[in-house]
Scaffold this active site. Structure first.
Site, PDB file in Angstrom:
ATOM      1  N   GLU A 166       0.824  -1.219   0.000  1.00 13.72           N
ATOM      2  CA  GLU A 166       0.000   0.000   0.000  1.00 13.72           C
ATOM      3  C   GLU A 166       0.848   1.255   0.000  1.00 13.72           C
ATOM      4  O   GLU A 166       0.519   2.242  -0.681  1.00 13.72           O
ATOM      5  CB  GLU A 166      -0.949  -0.011   1.203  1.00 13.72           C
ATOM      6  N   HIS A 200     -10.235   0.868  -0.131  1.00  9.40           N
ATOM      7  CA  HIS A 200     -10.735   0.027   0.959  1.00  9.40           C
ATOM      8  C   HIS A 200     -12.238  -0.231   0.858  1.00  9.40           C
ATOM      9  O   HIS A 200     -12.809  -0.898   1.718  1.00  9.40           O
ATOM     10  CB  HIS A 200     -10.407   0.673   2.307  1.00  9.40           C
TER      11      HIS A 200
END
Length: 313
Positions: A166, A200
């Protein structure tokens, strides 16, 4: 890194970031939907598949940015420095951001310390073990606990794979794109977390089913998750721009994954709230001094990252 005449435009930079965000989410479902692989036989195999997909996405994003960014100097140290991948000032990039991040969790750390102290007191009353003996047994048991935890697949997801992939995609790749696209540093701090939070949203249906298909409960959980990712993403982007080192947001990411949400208040434990308030005041006061670019770079007037953007004007 040197800028060419054909610098990036803002729309191109934003479209590139959106494409990387969609690719990061889509590739997680590639084994089943595109490659038509059979469902994994265990949760561990399922996570290993996702690890591989996330790694492929990270490598592809780095290559994509190398093709898009206006980099003319082919020297390896320059090329990797664009992504904040550097060997110099390593300990500063670990210690200062980790200490700074821990201040936000002063309440949580105080609560953990109080619980540990209560555990030692119980052992002392039950078995007559002295305090030093309790401390010694705790320290001796730590390697065994770490060995047990590290064998759990969730350990690798939360503290290795998720932080590394990420941060590579949403900080190391996207921030240079946005900066080279003409966005100001403070704009990037708030824009980059938007892509991070949207990535997300792939957990929406899972959260919806876990809460017995209650739209209200699922919306509250998703809203909290998005808010947290935006706040953390802004902080991680700030660290990356100020330090010019990918290690800084990476260690902060792993630490936040370990600690979870900060503890603000515990009934009948005023010390926890006092520690949280003190920690947050200290965090705000030390945020800029501990992320001064000169702490992480030899020469901020001619920084090797993003044409000197880490000087933070």
């Amino acid at each position: 890194m040197e800028e060419t005449e054909g610098s990036l435009s803002k729309p191109v930079a934003v479209i590139a970031c959106i494409a990387m965000t969609l690719f990061y989410v889509a590739i997680l479902y590639a084994p089943t939907l595109i490659l038509r692989l059979p469902p994994p036989q265990s949760y561990e195999n399922f996570m290993i598949r996702r690890f591989i997909c996330a790694a492929v996405c990270s490598v592809a994003s780095v290559i994509f940015c190398a093709l898009v960014l206006p980099i003319r100097n082919g020297e390896p140290t320059y090329s990797t420095a664009v992504y904040g991948i550097r060997s110099d000032h390593f300990w500063q990039a670990v210690v200062f951001p980790l200490f700074l991040t821990s201040l936000m969790y002063a309440g949580s750390l105080m609560l953990k310390s109080m619980l540990l102290l209560n555990k030692w007191k119980e052992r002392r009353h039950q078995y007559g073990e002295p305090l030093l003996g309790c401390i010694k047994s705790t320290l001796l048991g730590f390697p065994g606990q770490m060995s047990s935890v590290s064998s759990n697949i969730l350990f690798w997801r939360n503290f290795v794979v998720a932080p590394v992939t990420e941060e590579l995609v949403f900080r190391a790749c996207m921030i240079p794109l946005l900066l080279c696209g003409g966005f100001k540093a403070y704009e990037v701090v708030f824009l980059c977390p938007t892509f991070f939070s949207l990535a997300h949203l792939n957990h929406v249906m899972e959260i919806y089913s876990l809460h017995h298909y209650s739209l209200l409960k699922a919306s509250m959980v998703v809203g909290l998750q998005l808010g947290y990712t935006v706040v953390f993403g802004s902080y991680a982007s700030f660290l990356f721009i100020r330090t010019g080192n990918i290690v800084a947001p990476l260690v902060a990411h792993a630490f936040c994954n370990y600690m979870g949400l900060p503890v603000l208040f515990v009934q009948r434990k005023g010390l926890v709230s006092a520690a949280f308030v003190t920690g947050m005041i200290s965090f705000v006061g030390l945020l800029c001094p501990l992320t001064r670019p000169d702490l992480y770079n030899e020469n901020t007037d001619n920084c090797r990252c993003w044409q000197g953007y880490c000087s933070w004007n």
